[in-house]
Design an enzyme around this catalytic site. Structure first.
Site, PDB file in Angstrom:
ATOM      1  N   HIS A   1      41.676  43.292  41.709  1.00  0.00           N
ATOM      2  CA  HIS A   1      40.541  43.789  42.473  1.00  0.00           C
ATOM      3  C   HIS A   1      40.938  44.661  43.664  1.00  0.00           C
ATOM      4  O   HIS A   1      40.446  45.783  43.827  1.00  0.00           O
ATOM      5  CB  HIS A   1      39.701  42.615  42.983  1.00  0.00           C
ATOM      6  CG  HIS A   1      39.134  41.757  41.889  1.00  0.00           C
ATOM      7  ND1 HIS A   1      38.805  42.250  40.642  1.00  0.00           N
ATOM      8  CD2 HIS A   1      38.819  40.437  41.863  1.00  0.00           C
ATOM      9  CE1 HIS A   1      38.325  41.269  39.904  1.00  0.00           C
ATOM     10  NE2 HIS A   1      38.321  40.168  40.613  1.00  0.00           N
TER      11      HIS A   1
ATOM     12  N   LYS B   1      41.617  32.273  51.069  1.00  0.00           N
ATOM     13  CA  LYS B   1      40.641  31.201  50.866  1.00  0.00           C
ATOM     14  C   LYS B   1      40.458  30.425  52.169  1.00  0.00           C
ATOM     15  O   LYS B   1      41.339  30.399  53.030  1.00  0.00           O
ATOM     16  CB  LYS B   1      41.127  30.237  49.783  1.00  0.00           C
ATOM     17  CG  LYS B   1      41.244  30.834  48.391  1.00  0.00           C
ATOM     18  CD  LYS B   1      39.908  30.847  47.704  1.00  0.00           C
ATOM     19  CE  LYS B   1      40.046  31.191  46.227  1.00  0.00           C
ATOM     20  NZ  LYS B   1      38.720  31.315  45.573  1.00  0.00           N
TER      21      LYS B   1
ATOM     22  N   ASP C   1      45.575  36.321  41.916  1.00  0.00           N
ATOM     23  CA  ASP C   1      44.137  36.122  41.722  1.00  0.00           C
ATOM     24  C   ASP C   1      43.324  37.344  42.113  1.00  0.00           C
ATOM     25  O   ASP C   1      42.433  37.760  41.384  1.00  0.00           O
ATOM     26  CB  ASP C   1      43.684  34.904  42.528  1.00  0.00           C
ATOM     27  CG  ASP C   1      42.238  34.524  42.242  1.00  0.00           C
ATOM     28  OD1 ASP C   1      41.754  34.780  41.119  1.00  0.00           O
ATOM     29  OD2 ASP C   1      41.589  33.957  43.135  1.00  0.00           O
TER      30      ASP C   1
END
Length: 427
Positions: free
Chosen positions: A220, A305, A215
């Site tokens: 990124h 998360k 993810d």
């Protein structure tokens, strides 16, 4: 900066989707209002009939420039009909934004090529993810290369377009303080962090197929790391950025299970209704580079998360003569974009006590920073590729991380459990 832009026809596949509504339409409103692209026509493409008036509510600037086209994106004949609709002229360019899932994007790219919508004045914009592992990324890039040259392909990593991410280059190149210290005799470690306070927010299917590594780390964080490690020549030119990022990635050694921490927050298995789930919601990857000037720097990429706070930053730890010294330069990507240097200073008063403070720069309050998607769209239309990820960069990042995917698939590496709200530093 943006001169001699061709007359542009913009196709948005998936115009009614979440990304289009939240990001693309607001960005296009700003671009049109600012007259950054003087001759622009927008066609929104969807599988079902679109209520254009409702979709463009709140965007009166876009209404006269926009029409809609309904088609079955799995039917090759429909792309011939689309070609007739577009009527692309030699003095125009076609910019195709694929706001669709990756598999659909690859199929659409092939169909555009087979229909002849692949002339040199056609550009394709892809959203991540760019594959789920090295093999799938190689396949995706090869399929796109059947009909389009690499120069026509724009792979979006919107972190690269963030103002502070671009400023890493400016700060490193334009300030003697940073240009002199950027080596392993001064820098001890570099941490690239994307910490999120939210959990998966009901996206069980997505996250079970993705996980934290795919993810955020592969795209990124790896790109932010490349900006942190890349060479910056004295006669710096923005057009050199993709080549220099790639060079930095090529010098990174493959990741190892032994230097990686993988975690999952408590309650995740219940949220995804999978008692046996081994999907990571936290990962910390330790890396090293073979760059002679940086090879003794400890590098880590960290994301998770349901942690204590939301922040994306690059922390550059300087070597200390003793543990009591301060020594950290922080590039805040989001929120509160800016840069900070941790300092020890004497407390005011008669005692000889010290306190830790930050010397910081933030953009002035009235500064309106451009949205990353505004930057992405305008740069693609203008043909500026320095803020986009090349196919070679995608493959290098997967090369580095593939050993982790292989090891986890074989049951290697412990999955650590952590409570929601845990401080990043404790993991």
């Amino acid at each position: 900066m943006y001169t001699n832009i061709m007359k542009t026809k913009l196709l948005i596949f998936g115009v009614t989707g979440d990304l289009s509504r939240r990001k693309l339409l607001p960005a296009l409103r700003t671009i049109v209002s600012s007259n950054l692209v003087p001759e622009l026509h927008i066609t929104g493409i969807s599988r079902r009939q679109v209520d254009g008036q409702q979709l463009l509510t709140g965007y009166p600037e876009l209404a006269p420039l926009t029409d809609f086209f309904t088609m079955d994106m799995t039917d090759p004949q429909e792309f011939l009909r689309l070609k007739q609709q577009v009527q692309l002229q030699p003095d125009e360019q076609l910019v195709v934004y694929l706001s669709v899932p990756p598999k659909a994007g690859t199929a659409i790219t092939n169909a555009l090529g087979e229909a002849g919508l692949n002339t040199p004045n056609v550009k394709i914009l892809f959203e991540k993810p760019f594959g789920v592992d090295l093999a799938s990324a190689q396949d995706m890039i090869a399929r796109a290369g059947r009909y389009f040259d690499e120069a026509q392909l724009y792979r979006i990593d919107h972190y690269l377009a963030k103002e502070m991410a671009q400023n890493i280059i400016a700060l490193r190149s334009g300030n003697a303080l940073f240009s002199h210290i950027w080596n392993d005799s001064v820098i001890d470690a570099i941490d690239v962090i994307a910490s999120e306070s939210i959990d998966i927010e009901g996206r069980a299917d997505f996250y079970e197929q993705t996980g934290a590594l795919r993810d955020l780390v592969q795209g990124h964080l790896m790109q932010l790391l490349a900006l942190s490690l890349m060479e910056i020549p004295r006669d710096f030119a923005w057009s050199d950025v993709p080549r220099l990022r790639l060079q930095a990635l090529q010098q990174l050694q493959p990741a190892s299970i032994s230097t990686t921490v993988r975690g999952q927050y408590e309650g995740y298995k219940d949220e995804v209704a999978n008692p046996g789930s081994q999907v990571e919601t936290f990962v910390k990857v330790g890396l090293h580079t073979t760059d002679p000037a940086l090879k003794h720097i400890a590098i880590s990429l960290v994301t998770g998360k349901a942690l204590a706070e939301k922040k994306t930053q690059i922390r550059v730890h300087l070597r200390k003569k003793d543990a009591k010294q301060s020594g950290c330069v922080i590039f805040n990507i989001q929120p509160d974009e800016g840069i900070a240097i941790e300092l020890f200073v004497k407390k005011p008063g008669l005692t000889r006590e010290f306190a830790r403070h930050q010397l910081s720069y933030r953009y002035p309050e009235q500064t309106v920073l451009p949205d990353a998607y505004e930057q992405v769209l305008v740069d693609a239309i203008a043909g500026h590729k320095n803020l986009f990820t090349s196919g070679d960069e995608v493959l290098e990042s997967w090369r580095i991380l593939q050993p982790l995917l292989d090891g986890w698939a074989q049951g290697e590496g412990q999955l650590v459990s952590y409570a929601k709200g845990t401080a990043l530093e404790t993991l």
